[in-house]
Design a protein around this motif. Sequence first.
Motif, PDB file in Angstrom:
ATOM      1  N   VAL A  22       0.734  -1.174  -0.082  1.00 54.99           N
ATOM      2  CA  VAL A  22      -0.022  -0.060  -0.030  1.00 54.99           C
ATOM      3  C   VAL A  22       0.888   1.295  -0.041  1.00 54.99           C
ATOM      4  O   VAL A  22       2.008   1.387   0.869  1.00 54.99           O
ATOM      5  CB  VAL A  22      -0.980   0.001   1.005  1.00 54.99           C
ATOM      6  N   THR A  23       0.778   2.066  -1.069  1.00 49.65           N
ATOM      7  CA  THR A  23       1.535   3.527  -1.157  1.00 49.65           C
ATOM      8  C   THR A  23       0.797   4.544  -0.399  1.00 49.65           C
ATOM      9  O   THR A  23      -0.271   4.844  -0.600  1.00 49.65           O
ATOM     10  CB  THR A  23       1.819   3.509  -2.715  1.00 49.65           C
ATOM     11  N   LEU A  47      -1.978  10.932   0.095  1.00 49.43           N
ATOM     12  CA  LEU A  47      -2.774   9.838  -0.758  1.00 49.43           C
ATOM     13  C   LEU A  47      -2.398   8.519  -0.054  1.00 49.43           C
ATOM     14  O   LEU A  47      -1.578   8.493   0.525  1.00 49.43           O
ATOM     15  CB  LEU A  47      -2.392   9.920  -2.344  1.00 49.43           C
ATOM     16  N   ALA A  48      -3.492   7.623  -0.387  1.00 49.37           N
ATOM     17  CA  ALA A  48      -3.402   6.204   0.072  1.00 49.37           C
ATOM     18  C   ALA A  48      -3.704   5.443  -1.124  1.00 49.37           C
ATOM     19  O   ALA A  48      -5.020   5.683  -1.546  1.00 49.37           O
ATOM     20  CB  ALA A  48      -3.970   6.138   1.202  1.00 49.37           C
ATOM     21  N   VAL A  66       7.079  12.822   1.722  1.00 53.48           N
ATOM     22  CA  VAL A  66       7.638  11.664   2.371  1.00 53.48           C
ATOM     23  C   VAL A  66       6.593  10.532   1.735  1.00 53.48           C
ATOM     24  O   VAL A  66       5.433  10.764   1.836  1.00 53.48           O
ATOM     25  CB  VAL A  66       7.185  11.339   3.784  1.00 53.48           C
ATOM     26  N   GLN A  67       6.984   9.375   1.043  1.00 59.43           N
ATOM     27  CA  GLN A  67       6.394   8.398   0.683  1.00 59.43           C
ATOM     28  C   GLN A  67       6.447   7.078   1.661  1.00 59.43           C
ATOM     29  O   GLN A  67       7.796   6.858   1.687  1.00 59.43           O
ATOM     30  CB  GLN A  67       7.000   8.139  -0.960  1.00 59.43           C
ATOM     31  N   VAL A  91      -7.316   7.211  -2.430  1.00 55.51           N
ATOM     32  CA  VAL A  91      -7.805   8.286  -1.871  1.00 55.51           C
ATOM     33  C   VAL A  91      -6.941   9.243  -1.102  1.00 55.51           C
ATOM     34  O   VAL A  91      -5.749   8.967  -0.848  1.00 55.51           O
ATOM     35  CB  VAL A  91      -8.661   7.540  -0.936  1.00 55.51           C
ATOM     36  N   ALA A  92      -7.470  10.352  -0.721  1.00 55.19           N
ATOM     37  CA  ALA A  92      -6.865  11.010   0.185  1.00 55.19           C
ATOM     38  C   ALA A  92      -6.689  10.711   1.723  1.00 55.19           C
ATOM     39  O   ALA A  92      -7.472  10.082   2.231  1.00 55.19           O
ATOM     40  CB  ALA A  92      -7.392  12.409   0.486  1.00 55.19           C
ATOM     41  N   LEU A  93      -5.335  10.415   2.176  1.00 51.23           N
ATOM     42  CA  LEU A  93      -5.109   9.899   3.363  1.00 51.23           C
ATOM     43  C   LEU A  93      -6.083  10.548   4.491  1.00 51.23           C
ATOM     44  O   LEU A  93      -6.481  10.014   5.420  1.00 51.23           O
ATOM     45  CB  LEU A  93      -3.757  10.010   3.775  1.00 51.23           C
TER      46      LEU A  93
END
Length: 260
Positions: A22-23, A47-48, A66-67, A91-93
């Motif tokens: 999961v990014t 983002l997620a 940061v990723q 989606v937006a985190l």
Amino acid sequence: MAGFRIRGDRPIDLRVIPHPAVTVALDFGDRPFDIRGAAGRMRSESLAAGLGFRAFQVCVEGADCVQIRLSPLVAHPVLGLPLAELRGSVVALDDLWGRAVPRLRERLHRARTWPERFALIDTELMTRFRAGPGVDPEVAWAWRRIVAGHGQTRVSELAGLLGWSRQRTWSRFGSQTGLTPKRAAMLVRFDRAVHRLVRGDAPAQVAVDSGYADQSHLHHDVRAFSGTTPAGAAHEPWLAADDRAWPARGGTEWPSTVRG
């Protein structure tokens, strides 16, 4: 986990390629990501992307970011929901963590060094991991077996090895990772193959070593996951690949530091 800056005199497009994780990405420089994918377009400073997402484009005019890549075994408790609810969507985190995200972004912005920022992220992730719902040990074992086998595990045997029925195996694995065991194996196999293409290995040899029936099957999977050909994937400066895929560009400062 990677920390990076992008600087340029014009917007830069990056294609984010699926990865067996999961990014999550957070920008702390007040420059939203312009995200374009199969589900449409959105602008967000976080983002997620669920496990097995479809390749999507991110346009940035600049970034301090940061990723994070999360194994599905970790992402399930950290994000606080079964990954089946996220699946391959982006989606937006903020939609998952709420007001905690802008607070975290502000703290990242105030931090002076990358190690400080990584420590902030570590604390946030560990707190959420300890408080979140765990993954079934059987699902964790199945995922690790698929990864250890580079996606060439015979998924038809997993249920028997677990002592579960096929239906229960597919149901529990899918609800907690967002993918069926077969799709998970395909993703892991693709990831290993595409990284070899990035290293410059010949597609025909990559196909053989990665367990594809032939080169056309490798071509099909690369196209399905990345939206481009093996030749195109080998030179794609995507955001979600490793350091080999972060080339220097005029006017652009790529990641200052990368931590595994």
